[in-house]
Scaffold this motif. Structure first.
Motif, PDB file in Angstrom:
ATOM      1  N   VAL A 108      -2.005 -17.630  -8.143  1.00 43.83           N
ATOM      2  CA  VAL A 108      -0.872 -18.407  -8.637  1.00 43.83           C
ATOM      3  C   VAL A 108       0.242 -18.200  -7.619  1.00 43.83           C
ATOM      4  CG1 VAL A 108       0.759 -18.799 -10.500  1.00 43.83           C
ATOM      5  CG2 VAL A 108      -1.573 -18.013 -11.027  1.00 43.83           C
ATOM      6  N   ALA A 122      -4.749 -21.746  -8.893  1.00 42.59           N
ATOM      7  CA  ALA A 122      -4.262 -22.324 -10.138  1.00 42.59           C
ATOM      8  C   ALA A 122      -3.262 -23.440  -9.866  1.00 42.59           C
ATOM      9  CB  ALA A 122      -3.598 -21.252 -10.993  1.00 42.59           C
ATOM     10  N   LYS A 123      -3.378 -24.515 -10.646  1.00 46.05           N
ATOM     11  CA  LYS A 123      -2.406 -25.604 -10.582  1.00 46.05           C
ATOM     12  C   LYS A 123      -1.120 -25.170 -11.278  1.00 46.05           C
ATOM     13  CE  LYS A 123      -5.316 -28.460  -8.656  1.00 46.05           C
ATOM     14  NZ  LYS A 123      -5.159 -28.859  -7.240  1.00 46.05           N
ATOM     15  N   ARG A 124      -0.010 -25.700 -10.798  1.00 47.92           N
ATOM     16  CA  ARG A 124       1.274 -25.382 -11.414  1.00 47.92           C
ATOM     17  C   ARG A 124       1.914 -26.654 -11.969  1.00 47.92           C
ATOM     18  NH1 ARG A 124       4.433 -22.779  -6.765  1.00 47.92           N
ATOM     19  NH2 ARG A 124       3.120 -24.157  -5.526  1.00 47.92           N
ATOM     20  N   TYR A 170      -8.334 -15.455  -8.824  1.00 53.91           N
ATOM     21  CA  TYR A 170      -7.523 -16.659  -8.965  1.00 53.91           C
ATOM     22  C   TYR A 170      -6.133 -16.360  -8.425  1.00 53.91           C
ATOM     23  CZ  TYR A 170      -5.761 -14.566 -13.358  1.00 53.91           C
ATOM     24  OH  TYR A 170      -5.228 -13.730 -14.307  1.00 53.91           O
ATOM     25  N   ASN A 207      -4.608 -22.599 -17.785  1.00 55.77           N
ATOM     26  CA  ASN A 207      -5.028 -21.222 -17.618  1.00 55.77           C
ATOM     27  C   ASN A 207      -6.219 -21.202 -16.658  1.00 55.77           C
ATOM     28  OD1 ASN A 207      -5.911 -18.595 -17.798  1.00 55.77           O
ATOM     29  ND2 ASN A 207      -6.212 -18.613 -20.014  1.00 55.77           N
ATOM     30  N   PRO A 208      -6.098 -20.536 -15.487  1.00 50.02           N
ATOM     31  CA  PRO A 208      -7.190 -20.570 -14.518  1.00 50.02           C
ATOM     32  C   PRO A 208      -8.368 -19.678 -14.885  1.00 50.02           C
ATOM     33  CG  PRO A 208      -5.444 -19.148 -13.730  1.00 50.02           C
ATOM     34  CD  PRO A 208      -4.934 -19.780 -14.999  1.00 50.02           C
ATOM     35  N   GLN A 209      -8.175 -18.770 -15.827  1.00 48.19           N
ATOM     36  CA  GLN A 209      -9.208 -17.784 -16.103  1.00 48.19           C
ATOM     37  C   GLN A 209     -10.523 -18.383 -16.592  1.00 48.19           C
ATOM     38  OE1 GLN A 209      -7.469 -14.875 -18.720  1.00 48.19           O
ATOM     39  NE2 GLN A 209      -6.129 -14.034 -17.135  1.00 48.19           N
ATOM     40  N   GLY A 235      -0.738 -27.717 -14.854  1.00 48.56           N
ATOM     41  CA  GLY A 235      -1.202 -26.339 -14.886  1.00 48.56           C
ATOM     42  C   GLY A 235      -2.009 -26.004 -16.130  1.00 48.56           C
TER      43      GLY A 235
END
Length: 213
Positions: free
Chosen positions: A160, A125-127, A158, A133-135, A131
């Motif tokens: 984080v 996941a990007k922050r 995923y 939601n990676p889902q 960023g």
């Protein structure tokens, strides 16, 4: 038809394209899936944990975290024919839509130098301001992975920072009806303290996928 990119997916888009369902978390499922570690694997995960504990995790960029934390753990789950890959292109098409894009990592067969059957897909996941939601992206990737493997089940995760969340996806195809996509998430696992448990689950996923071939 023009394929949708993984990066464009949202939960609303998935709900429009599929019959999307999220199942209740079942810790017992993930504990039962986990495979025991060898003495060598236990030692290697302990070394990895110690290295991570000495790092200031949050300031590190995604590329550094991938290289120092995520990919080394994927490599520990390799077998004689299943290896870890980074930056893998995947895509699939169905009656009413298509998906494509690049996944951050996979555990996949690839004896000829190219990733083939993806047994596990991993998204970092990007922050910060970029960023998302990676889902939704991972759920779409799992739908593609199941289609490529011609299976009704797919696994992914995923991350984080150094926190891992695993996902099991169940896909049901019925003629004349939307694709049913059911997902179940695992508890969160912090690699700095639970690298061994993460590796156990990675090994269990590979063993389960290979067993049903």
């Amino acid at each position: 038809m023009k394929p949708l990119s993984f990066s464009d997916l949202t939960l609303a888009t998935l709900a429009r394209l599929t019959q999307f369902e999220e199942q209740e978390q079942d810790r017992a499922f993930w504990e039962a899936l986990a495979e025991p570690l060898t003495e060598k694997e236990i030692a290697e995960t302990q070394v990895l944990q110690e290295r991570l504990r000495r790092l200031p995790i949050m300031p590190l960029n995604e590329a550094t975290l991938w290289a120092r934390a995520i990919y080394p753990l994927l490599m520990l789950a390799e077998t004689s024919r299943i290896i870890a890959w980074s930056e893998v292109s995947m895509g699939a098409q169905w009656e009413t839509f298509a998906l494509e894009g690049v996944v951050d990592g996979t555990l996949a067969a690839g004896p000829l130098g190219a990733a083939e059957a993806p047994y596990l897909v991993v998204m970092e996941a990007k922050r910060g301001f970029e960023g998302k939601n990676p889902q939704p992206q991972l759920f779409g990737q799992l739908l593609v992975a199941a289609t490529i493997n011609q299976k009704t089940e797919a696994f992914g995760a995923y991350t984080v920072a150094d926190i891992w969340t695993f996902v099991r996806a169940e896909i049901v195809l019925s003629a004349g009806a939307p694709i049913t996509l059911r997902v179940m998430l695992s508890p969160e696992y912090a690699e700095r303290s639970e690298a061994g448990q993460i590796l156990k689950i990675l090994k269990g996923i590979v063993a389960k996928q290979v067993a049903v071939e």
